[in-house]
Scaffold this motif. Structure first.
Motif, PDB file in Angstrom:
ATOM      1  N   ARG A 206       0.831  -1.214   0.000  1.00  8.34           N
ATOM      2  CA  ARG A 206       0.000   0.000   0.000  1.00  8.34           C
ATOM      3  C   ARG A 206       0.860   1.257   0.000  1.00  8.34           C
ATOM      4  O   ARG A 206       0.482   2.272  -0.590  1.00  8.34           O
ATOM      5  CB  ARG A 206      -0.942   0.001   1.214  1.00  8.34           C
ATOM      6  CG  ARG A 206      -2.013  -1.076   1.165  1.00  8.34           C
ATOM      7  CD  ARG A 206      -3.146  -0.784   2.137  1.00  8.34           C
ATOM      8  NE  ARG A 206      -2.724  -0.666   3.520  1.00  8.34           N
ATOM      9  CZ  ARG A 206      -2.571  -1.681   4.362  1.00  8.34           C
ATOM     10  NH1 ARG A 206      -2.797  -2.921   3.933  1.00  8.34           N
ATOM     11  NH2 ARG A 206      -2.193  -1.494   5.607  1.00  8.34           N
ATOM     12  N   GLU A 293     -11.648   2.162   2.870  1.00  7.63           N
ATOM     13  CA  GLU A 293     -11.647   3.325   3.761  1.00  7.63           C
ATOM     14  C   GLU A 293     -11.134   2.945   5.148  1.00  7.63           C
ATOM     15  O   GLU A 293     -10.427   3.729   5.798  1.00  7.63           O
ATOM     16  CB  GLU A 293     -13.048   3.910   3.852  1.00  7.63           C
ATOM     17  CG  GLU A 293     -13.530   4.571   2.560  1.00  7.63           C
ATOM     18  CD  GLU A 293     -14.989   4.975   2.627  1.00  7.63           C
ATOM     19  OE1 GLU A 293     -15.614   4.777   3.713  1.00  7.63           O
ATOM     20  OE2 GLU A 293     -15.522   5.481   1.613  1.00  7.63           O
ATOM     21  N   GLU A 296      -7.411   2.912   5.073  1.00  2.51           N
ATOM     22  CA  GLU A 296      -6.868   4.272   5.051  1.00  2.51           C
ATOM     23  C   GLU A 296      -6.743   4.798   6.480  1.00  2.51           C
ATOM     24  O   GLU A 296      -5.744   5.431   6.848  1.00  2.51           O
ATOM     25  CB  GLU A 296      -7.751   5.179   4.208  1.00  2.51           C
ATOM     26  CG  GLU A 296      -7.678   4.894   2.715  1.00  2.51           C
ATOM     27  CD  GLU A 296      -8.628   5.766   1.912  1.00  2.51           C
ATOM     28  OE1 GLU A 296      -9.355   6.590   2.535  1.00  2.51           O
ATOM     29  OE2 GLU A 296      -8.660   5.628   0.667  1.00  2.51           O
TER      30      GLU A 296
END
Length: 354
Positions: A206, A293, A296
């Protein structure tokens, strides 16, 4: 406090500063690097120590951080030097000084020597790095495998490990392997290690905006036999919550109840840019977006409080039973500045100069 993305940019600036002094810079991790400055004295009109000092000052001046530097003949000795005056010192280990720096250094503190090798050395009456370095070559070659022989040579000032000077911005694959001691057959503890490997590999993916099309699961037995199983994903993903079920299936295919295992590993294969995600007909786009999300937020919290601050429940046995660490912690893990906690560390990179 830096989040993981900002920290990555910060470390890249550090590596770029180092490349002003030599093109041979190896990005060992996000906050550690090796630099080979051999042959740069005439070009930079300075001694090797002077070059290291200039490099250190440039990083501290331009990034506003302290760095720990070790200068020596080999990578292993440079790592020894970088730990000597942490968190912001410069230590030079010349050939004539090797004895001084190794005579009181426990063998288990040497980069690359883990608990199993440390225990074996102790059985041979070898407690310090100097005692190991002074072992006769014939005895070392008879009693140890290639990795330990290479470390022995490096401790003696014989450079074996070259500086691999390529910038890590593109990865063909990302692998994470964890060796632990003692070997175990505990199903859930082994899967916890395997899942933590997956989480670590996905964090790195990521960070560079990558996602794998395939994952490979590995188990290593006490006799150093490796078993692996590979699976193709329905779409690229670097989100462990989406991959954990598949990883469990791969694990169950490999696991043997009466077998003792000493290591687990995960490899992310066929990496691609994690953009313009196309969901399959069998997925819920809303659920997938919520998981994205969620990660994140996980990455943001990890940047503030440390990697694996939030982790999947199936990897939690590592927090309860211990991680069976093999080898020494990183210099950054061992260094706790004023106001830091075990989970909360400032983003202070560390570099080593060979």
């Amino acid at each position: 406090m830096l989040n993981s993305y900002t920290y990555s940019l910060f470390s890249r600036r550090m590596f770029n500063i180092m490349r002003r002094f030599t093109p041979d810079v190896e990005e060992y991790s996000i906050d550690e690097a090796f630099a080979d400055i051999t042959g740069m004295r005439r070009v930079l009109r300075s001694s090797y120590v002077g070059i290291a000092e200039q490099m250190k000052r440039a990083i501290e001046r331009e990034l506003g951080i302290g760095v720990s530097v070790g200068v020596s003949l080999t990578k292993v000795l440079a790592k020894v030097g970088s730990k000597h005056q942490k968190p912001s010192g410069l230590t030079v280990i010349a050939g004539r000084s090797i004895t001084h720096y190794l005579e009181h250094l426990p063998a288990g503190k040497v980069w690359g020597i883990g608990p199993a090798t440390t225990s074996y050395l102790a059985k041979l009456g070898v407690k310090t790095a100097l005692e190991f370095a002074r072992m006769p070559e014939a005895a070392v070659r008879k009693r140890f495998t290639k990795p330990s022989i290479e470390i022995w040579r490096e401790l003696r000032g014989d450079s074996v490990y070259p500086v691999i000077s390529r910038e890590k911005s593109v990865y063909a694959s990302i692998s994470k392997m964890k060796t632990f001691a003692p070997p175990t057959s505990d199903r859930e503890y082994l899967f916890a290690h395997l899942l933590r490997n997956l989480e670590s590999a996905c964090i790195k993916a990521r960070r560079y905006g990558l996602a794998p099309r395939k994952i490979l699961s590995l188990l290593r037995t006490q006799e150093f036999r490796d078993r692996g199983s590979e699976a193709t994903l329905i779409r690229p993903s670097a989100l462990p919550l989406e991959l954990s079920g598949l990883l469990r299936e791969l694990f169950e295919m490999l696991y043997r109840e009466k077998e003792l295992y000493r290591a687990t590993g995960v490899v992310l294969l066929e990496l691609t840019q994690d953009t313009n995600v196309q969901y399959s007909l069998f997925e819920s786009p809303m659920k997938a977006e919520k998981i994205r999300e969620l990660y994140e937020a996980v990455d943001s919290l990890s940047g503030r409080y440390g990697k694996h601050t939030l982790h999947l429940g199936a990897s939690h046995p590592l927090e309860q039973q211990g991680k069976g660490k093999r080898g020494t912690p990183t210099v950054r893990e061992e260094t706790r500045l004023y106001g830091e906690t075990q989970r909360r560390h400032l983003g202070l990179p560390i570099l080593h100069v060979k």
